[in-house]
Design a protein around this motif. Structure first.
Motif, PDB file in Angstrom:
ATOM      1  N   ARG A 173       0.810  -1.220   0.000  1.00  0.00           N
ATOM      2  CA  ARG A 173       0.000   0.000   0.000  1.00  0.00           C
ATOM      3  C   ARG A 173       0.843   1.270   0.000  1.00  0.00           C
ATOM      4  O   ARG A 173       0.564   2.211  -0.744  1.00  0.00           O
ATOM      5  N   ILE A 174       1.886   1.328   0.853  1.00  0.00           N
ATOM      6  CA  ILE A 174       2.637   2.584   0.993  1.00  0.00           C
ATOM      7  C   ILE A 174       4.112   2.455   0.639  1.00  0.00           C
ATOM      8  O   ILE A 174       4.830   3.454   0.628  1.00  0.00           O
ATOM      9  N   GLY A 175       4.597   1.238   0.373  1.00  0.00           N
ATOM     10  CA  GLY A 175       5.999   1.054   0.003  1.00  0.00           C
ATOM     11  C   GLY A 175       6.887   0.726   1.189  1.00  0.00           C
ATOM     12  O   GLY A 175       6.599   1.117   2.328  1.00  0.00           O
ATOM     13  N   SER A 176       7.980   0.017   0.926  1.00  0.00           N
ATOM     14  CA  SER A 176       8.861  -0.480   1.990  1.00  0.00           C
ATOM     15  C   SER A 176       9.480   0.648   2.814  1.00  0.00           C
ATOM     16  O   SER A 176       9.510   0.593   4.051  1.00  0.00           O
ATOM     17  N   VAL A 177       9.992   1.672   2.143  1.00  0.00           N
ATOM     18  CA  VAL A 177      10.671   2.758   2.868  1.00  0.00           C
ATOM     19  C   VAL A 177       9.690   3.484   3.782  1.00  0.00           C
ATOM     20  O   VAL A 177      10.015   3.818   4.929  1.00  0.00           O
TER      21      VAL A 177
END
Length: 387
Positions: free
Chosen positions: A255-259
């Motif tokens: 949904r929001i990315g790993s970082v």
């Protein structure tokens, strides 16, 4: 069966991390030691684990993954049993160091074996590995409490027995893994760390692990509870670690990315550290248990990131990454406990929160090195959409 046998042994290996938590006060009392002296059980264990990580690829590329796993398990069995015979803190710290050597050989190789043998792909295998970590960390305090209530030496003998079972399972169920076509050089993990993405991930994880092990090593001394009480608190914490690792991290990454997940988890961990520092007894218990959520998120995302962010072979990337990050686990227990003794209980958690903020700053300042993770997130999103 090979994967499950290795995963079972991994659960037992990770039990060794949280095993001593409920019995730290008992060990201090039984061996007439201060909290900071007892904290060296963590420091010696993780310091040797960190340094030995540099050797794991060199060893496994020469004798094969299965033999490396068995060698690591054998060392853990021997030194866990010896730890149960200790008559002084110095002996116990020394035996935990030997335990750390075996743990390094096993843990670094187990991840590579599970990833190589699992049929569901690398990401699914890493989630299984992190599930084993969460289950082991949650079961460790319970086992430590149950056995430690009888005698503080019993958990060490119990771990040796369980590891012996893991040794038999891997010896009989894991097929002999082929040696790599190219032998790994001793310098390979350090060379891998020259990659900007891997070094960014590793040094951020170092500060994260400092915060992580501040909670794990110092909190038992401020809970003022029995071994059962401490074990129950850290069992709840470990369950949160396992659930967040398996069920929380993957959908958040998509949904929001790993970082962004790392930023979110580090920020939440910092808030909970402050909560422990300023709360009363009930607040300390609640914040400690809830801290398992950001720790579980971080464990999965950091491990996946280390595996994917560079073009280094996975065992080499894992060794370099773990060498750096476990230094945080080696430094935190003694520093945090000493600060707590000298300056008061809130100080270690304030330092832990600061380490989380430093980790976030490193991620932001070096974000241009992490572009590979964005591509991995896109592939994960596409795969989930097709599924």
């Amino acid at each position: 069966m090979s994967v499950w046998a290795t995963a079972f042994a991994a659960v037992v290996a990770f039990m060794g991390i949280g095993l001593v938590d409920p019995i730290l006060p008992s060990i201090a009392q039984g061996l007439k030691a201060t909290p900071s002296q007892v904290s060296l059980l963590f420091t010696s264990y993780f310091l040797v684990t960190a340094v030995a990580m540099l050797l794991t690829g060199w060893v496994s590329s020469r004798i094969g993954g299965k033999r490396t796993l068995l060698a690591g398990l054998a060392l853990v069995i021997v030194f866990a049993a010896l730890a149960g015979t200790s008559t002084s803190v110095a002996e116990l710290v020394g035996f935990r160091a030997g335990w750390g050597l075996g743990n390094a050989l096993f843990v670094a190789t187990a991840l590579a074996v599970i990833v190589g043998a699992a049929s569901g792909g690398g990401a699914a295998a890493i989630i299984l590995y992190e599930a084993a970590l969460g289950l082991g960390i949650s079961a460790g305090p319970l086992a430590g409490a149950l056995l430690g209530d009888w005698n503080w030496r019993a958990p060490f003998f119990g771990t040796a027995t369980l590891m012996a079972a893991g040794f038999v399972l891997i010896a009989t169920l894991l097929e002999t893994t082929p040696k790599p076509a190219v032998r790994t050089k001793l310098s390979a993990p350090l060379r891998a760390l020259t990659h900007g993405g891997l070094s960014t991930t590793a040094f951020t994880a170092l500060f994260y692990n400092f915060a992580f092990f501040t909670i794990l090593a110092f909190t038992p001394f401020i809970l003022h509870m029995s071994a059962y009480g401490i074990g129950a608190v850290f069992f709840g914490w470990g369950v949160c670690v396992a659930l967040a690792s398996v069920f929380g991290a993957p959908p958040l990454q998509r949904r929001i990315g790993s970082v962004n997940v790392l930023h979110l988890a580090l920020a939440l961990l910092a808030v909970l550290q402050v909560g422990i520092a300023v709360s009363g007894h009930a607040g300390i218990i609640v914040c400690t248990i809830l801290s398992g959520i950001p720790i579980g998120l971080n464990n999965t995302v950091f491990t996946e990131s280390a595996m994917e962010v560079s073009d280094a072979p996975r065992p080499v990337a894992s060794a370099g990454y773990n060498f750096v990050r476990w230094m945080g686990g080696a430094l935190a227990p003694f520093i945090a406990t000493k600060l707590g003794e000298e300056l008061g209980a809130p100080v270690p958690y304030a330092l832990g929160a600061l380490c989380c903020l430093i980790g976030m700053a490193i991620l932001y300042a070096r974000r241009h090195h992490l572009s590979a993770l964005s591509r991995v997130d896109v592939v994960a999103q596409e795969t989930a959409a097709v599924a």
